[in-house]
Design an enzyme around this catalytic site. Structure first.
Site, PDB file in Angstrom:
ATOM      1  N   GLY A  16       1.837  15.185  39.485  1.00 57.34           N
ATOM      2  CA  GLY A  16       1.975  16.651  39.521  1.00 57.34           C
ATOM      3  C   GLY A  16       0.746  17.324  38.931  1.00 57.34           C
ATOM      4  NE  ARG A  30     -21.448  21.870  34.857  1.00 59.15           N
ATOM      5  CZ  ARG A  30     -21.148  23.174  34.883  1.00 59.15           C
ATOM      6  NH1 ARG A  30     -20.852  23.807  33.767  1.00 59.15           N
ATOM      7  NH2 ARG A  30     -21.158  23.834  36.028  1.00 59.15           N
ATOM      8  CB  CYS A  78      -0.770   7.211  46.494  1.00 60.75           C
ATOM      9  SG  CYS A  78      -1.409   5.785  47.381  1.00 60.75           S
ATOM     10  N   GLY A 107      -0.179  11.630  34.677  1.00 59.63           N
ATOM     11  CA  GLY A 107       0.881  11.252  33.745  1.00 59.63           C
ATOM     12  C   GLY A 107       1.058   9.743  33.664  1.00 59.63           C
ATOM     13  CB  THR A 130       2.266  15.808  32.802  1.00 57.73           C
ATOM     14  OG1 THR A 130       3.605  16.277  33.028  1.00 57.73           O
ATOM     15  CG2 THR A 130       2.235  15.091  31.476  1.00 57.73           C
ATOM     16  NE  ARG A 167      24.396  40.957  36.304  1.00 60.12           N
ATOM     17  CZ  ARG A 167      23.698  41.373  37.344  1.00 60.12           C
ATOM     18  NH1 ARG A 167      22.384  41.188  37.380  1.00 60.12           N
ATOM     19  NH2 ARG A 167      24.289  41.959  38.355  1.00 60.12           N
ATOM     20  CG  MET A 174       9.636  22.699  36.576  1.00 62.71           C
ATOM     21  SD  MET A 174       8.066  22.466  37.433  1.00 62.71           S
ATOM     22  CE  MET A 174       8.633  22.514  39.127  1.00 62.71           C
ATOM     23  N   GLY A 190      13.710  33.472  21.914  1.00 57.43           N
ATOM     24  CA  GLY A 190      14.884  33.836  21.115  1.00 57.43           C
ATOM     25  C   GLY A 190      16.182  33.626  21.865  1.00 57.43           C
ATOM     26  CE  LYS A 220      22.905  38.141  22.019  1.00 57.64           C
ATOM     27  NZ  LYS A 220      21.636  38.668  21.644  1.00 57.64           N
ATOM     28  NE  ARG A 250      23.795  38.217  39.572  1.00 54.67           N
ATOM     29  CZ  ARG A 250      25.078  38.559  39.590  1.00 54.67           C
ATOM     30  NH1 ARG A 250      25.997  37.758  39.064  1.00 54.67           N
ATOM     31  NH2 ARG A 250      25.458  39.708  40.127  1.00 54.67           N
TER      32      ARG A 250
HETATM   33  P1  ADP Z   1       2.610  11.052  36.936  1.00 51.58           P
HETATM   34  O1  ADP Z   1       1.268  10.459  36.902  1.00 51.58           O
HETATM   35  O2  ADP Z   1       2.594  12.534  36.739  1.00 51.58           O
HETATM   36  O3  ADP Z   1       3.615  10.328  36.058  1.00 51.58           O
HETATM   37  P2  ADP Z   1       3.824   9.759  39.253  1.00 51.58           P
HETATM   38  O4  ADP Z   1       4.847   9.003  38.478  1.00 51.58           O
HETATM   39  O5  ADP Z   1       4.250  10.379  40.533  1.00 51.58           O
HETATM   40  O6  ADP Z   1       3.165  10.945  38.440  1.00 51.58           O
HETATM   41  O7  ADP Z   1       2.618   8.740  39.519  1.00 51.58           O
HETATM   42  C1  ADP Z   1       1.465   9.181  40.204  1.00 51.58           C
HETATM   43  C2  ADP Z   1       0.938   8.049  41.039  1.00 51.58           C
HETATM   44  O8  ADP Z   1       0.541   6.960  40.208  1.00 51.58           O
HETATM   45  C3  ADP Z   1       1.925   7.429  42.014  1.00 51.58           C
HETATM   46  O9  ADP Z   1       2.087   8.181  43.190  1.00 51.58           O
HETATM   47  C4  ADP Z   1       1.270   6.093  42.284  1.00 51.58           C
HETATM   48  O10 ADP Z   1       0.226   6.237  43.202  1.00 51.58           O
HETATM   49  C5  ADP Z   1       0.682   5.752  40.921  1.00 51.58           C
HETATM   50  N1  ADP Z   1       1.600   4.847  40.229  1.00 51.58           N
HETATM   51  C6  ADP Z   1       2.794   5.143  39.701  1.00 51.58           C
HETATM   52  N2  ADP Z   1       3.401   4.040  39.205  1.00 51.58           N
HETATM   53  C7  ADP Z   1       2.557   3.019  39.456  1.00 51.58           C
HETATM   54  C8  ADP Z   1       2.608   1.603  39.199  1.00 51.58           C
HETATM   55  N3  ADP Z   1       3.644   1.046  38.585  1.00 51.58           N
HETATM   56  N4  ADP Z   1       1.550   0.873  39.581  1.00 51.58           N
HETATM   57  C9  ADP Z   1       0.490   1.431  40.200  1.00 51.58           C
HETATM   58  N5  ADP Z   1       0.404   2.744  40.463  1.00 51.58           N
HETATM   59  C10 ADP Z   1       1.405   3.530  40.105  1.00 51.58           C
HETATM   60  O1  F6P Z   2       5.903  16.487  36.270  1.00 50.85           O
HETATM   61  C1  F6P Z   2       5.691  17.833  36.520  1.00 50.85           C
HETATM   62  C2  F6P Z   2       6.846  18.407  37.294  1.00 50.85           C
HETATM   63  O2  F6P Z   2       6.584  19.773  37.558  1.00 50.85           O
HETATM   64  C3  F6P Z   2       8.221  18.252  36.642  1.00 50.85           C
HETATM   65  O3  F6P Z   2       8.434  19.185  35.602  1.00 50.85           O
HETATM   66  C4  F6P Z   2       9.135  18.417  37.821  1.00 50.85           C
HETATM   67  O4  F6P Z   2      10.343  17.737  37.617  1.00 50.85           O
HETATM   68  C5  F6P Z   2       8.353  17.767  38.939  1.00 50.85           C
HETATM   69  O5  F6P Z   2       6.983  17.746  38.542  1.00 50.85           O
HETATM   70  C6  F6P Z   2       8.455  18.473  40.254  1.00 50.85           C
HETATM   71  O6  F6P Z   2       7.789  17.719  41.193  1.00 50.85           O
HETATM   72  P1  F6P Z   2       7.401  18.249  42.649  1.00 50.85           P
HETATM   73  O7  F6P Z   2       6.178  19.061  42.505  1.00 50.85           O
HETATM   74  O8  F6P Z   2       7.171  17.020  43.425  1.00 50.85           O
HETATM   75  O9  F6P Z   2       8.551  19.076  43.129  1.00 50.85           O
END
Ligand code: ADP
Ligand code: F6P
Length: 326
Positions: A16, A30, A78, A107, A130, A167, A174, A190, A220, A250
C-alpha cells in the site's frame, strides 16, 4: 557483509502506498548520487522488477516530489514474488541491470520479498512505509502521521454535523488489523469510544449501547465512536446502536482518503532520514536490514529478527481514551 564497494542501487515502493514515500525515494536518489552511486528506479514494486520496468534516475527525477503524496514509482502487490522462481528471477534481473543493492520501501510483506532477494545475492535494505504503523521493530512508519492528521480532520467535520443533529456517529479508520490510527484519532478527536482489534475483548456493541444510554441520561447530546477497520462492520454496528438506543446513528468509512494527500512535516523529515540511512547501510555493505526509529533515534535491524518481533498498541494511550471520555 559484502567486501566489494557497491556502485549501483535500485529503489522501489511496494504494498500500500503511504504519504512520505516520495520523500524517501528522493532521499535515496539524492543521498545515493551525492555518495557517487548510480541509482535506478524500479516501477510498480516487485511486479515492475520482474517485468524489468527499470530506469536511470538522476537528481532531477526527484525534483518537486518531497511534498507530494503517493509514490512516483507506483506500487503493486505481486504474487509471483512470493514464489521461489519469482525470487530467483528477480535477483537475476537485478544482476542483469547491474543493481547490487535495493532499497525496498513498504511494509512487512515487502520486507519478506527483500529478505528473499538478499538470500539470492542482492543486498537489500527495507524502509518502513505504511500508514498502519504495524511494523513491530519501529515506533514510526512513513505515512502514519499524515494518515492520522487526515482522519483527525475528517472526524472533526463529522463531529460538527453529528452535534447539530444530536446523533451518534461511528467513524471507521484504516489500519488493517492494527488499531494505531484509531487510537491516535480517538484521543485527538476526543471521541467517547475507540474500538481496536488489539482490545476487541474490552468493548463490544452491547457495552457501548449501555454507555451511550447512560451518557444520554446525564445530558450528552452526541456521541463519537472511532472504529478501527479490523474490528467489524461499522454500518451494522450503527444499525444495532440505533435500534437499541433510539438515537439516530450514522456510520462513516473514511477509506482511502487516509492514504493520500501531502505528507506532514514529520513524514517528510523522517522519510528523508530513513531513505538516506538505507543508502548509507548499502554503502557499508549491509544487507537484509530494515531501517527503524526507536527510543528517539534512527537505527536498523536484521530483517529476519524484525519480522519475528511483535508489538502491542500503546496501553497508556488506550487507557487515556477511557479516562478522558468519562
Ligand atoms: P506490505 O509490504 O505493505 O506489507 P503486502 O503484504 O501486500 O504489503 O506485500 C507487498 C508485496 O511484497 C507482495 O505483493 C509480494 O510481492 C511481496 N511479498 C509479500 N510476502 C512475501 C513473501 N513471503 N515472500 C516474498 N515476497 C513477498
Ligand atoms: O496497509 C495500508 C492499508 O491502507 C490498510 O490500512 C488497509 O487495510 C489496506 O491497505 C487497504 O488496501 P487496498 O488499498 O488494497 O484496498
Amino acid at each position: 557483509m559484502a567486501d566489494k564497494k557497491i556502485k549501483t542501487i535500485g529503489v522501489l515502493t511496494s504494498g500500500g502506498d503511504a504519504p512520505g514515500m516520495n520523500a524517501a525515494i528522493r532521499a535515496v536518489v539524492r543521498a545515493g548520487i551525492s555518495s557517487g552511486l548510480s541509482v535506478k528506479g524500479i516501477r510498480r514494486g516487485y511486479a515492475g522488477l520482474l517485468e524489468e520496468d527499470i530506469f536511470d534516475m538522476d537528481t532531477m527525477s526527484v525534483s518537486d516530489i518531497v511534498q507530494k503524496g503517493g509514490t512516483i514509482l507506483y506500487t503493486s502487490r505481486c504474487k509471483r514474488m512470493t514464489t521461489p522462481e519469482g525470487q530467483v528471477q528477480a535477483a537475476e534481473i537485478c544482476r542483469k541491470h547491474g543493481i547490487e543493492g535495493i532499497v525496498v520501501i513498504g511494509g512487512d510483506g515487502s520486507f519478506r520479498g527483500a529478505q528473499k532477494l538478499s538470500a539470492n545475492g542482492i543486498n537489500t535494505i527495507g524502509v518502513p512505509g505504511t500508514i498502519d504503523l504495524d511494523i513491530s521493530c519501529t515506533e514510526y512508519t512513513i505515512g502514519f502521521d499524515t494518515a492520522c492528521n487526515t482522519a483527525m480532520e475528517a472526524i472533526d467535520k463529522v463531529r460538527d454535523t453529528s452535534a447539530s443533529h444530536e446523533r451518534c456517529s461511528i467513524i471507521e479508520v484504516m489500519g488493517r488489523t492494527a488499531g494505531h490510527i484509531a487510537l491516535w484519532c480517538g484521543i485527538s478527536n476526543g471521541s467517547e469510544y475507540v474500538l481496536i482489534p488489539e482490545r476487541a475483548d474490552e468493548d463490544d456493541v452491547e457495552n457501548i449501547i449501555e454507555k451511550i444510554t447512560a451518557k444520554r441520561r446525564i445530558g450528552k447530546k452526541h456521541h463519537i465512536i472511532v472504529n478501527a477497520e479490523g474490528i467489524g462492520d461499522s454500518y451494522e454496528m450503527a444499525k444495532q446502536i440505533e435500534e437499541a438506543t433510539g438515537i439516530e446513528t450514522r456510520a462513516t468509512v473514511i477509506g482511502h482518503i487516509q492514504r493520500g494527500g501531502n505528507p506532514t512535516c514529520r513524514d517528510r523529515v523522517y522519510a528523508s532520514a530513513m531513505g538516506a540511512k538505507a543508502v548509507d547501510l548499502l554503502i557499508e555493505g549491509e544487507t537484509n536490514r530494515v531501517v527503524a526509529y526507536r527510543d528517539g533515534r534512527f537505527c536498523d535491524f536484521n530483517i529476519d529478527d524484525a519480522l519475528k518481533m511483535t508489538k502491542d498498541i500503546d496501553q497508556h494511550l488506550f487507557s487515556l481514551t477511557k479516562r478522558l471520555s468519562r
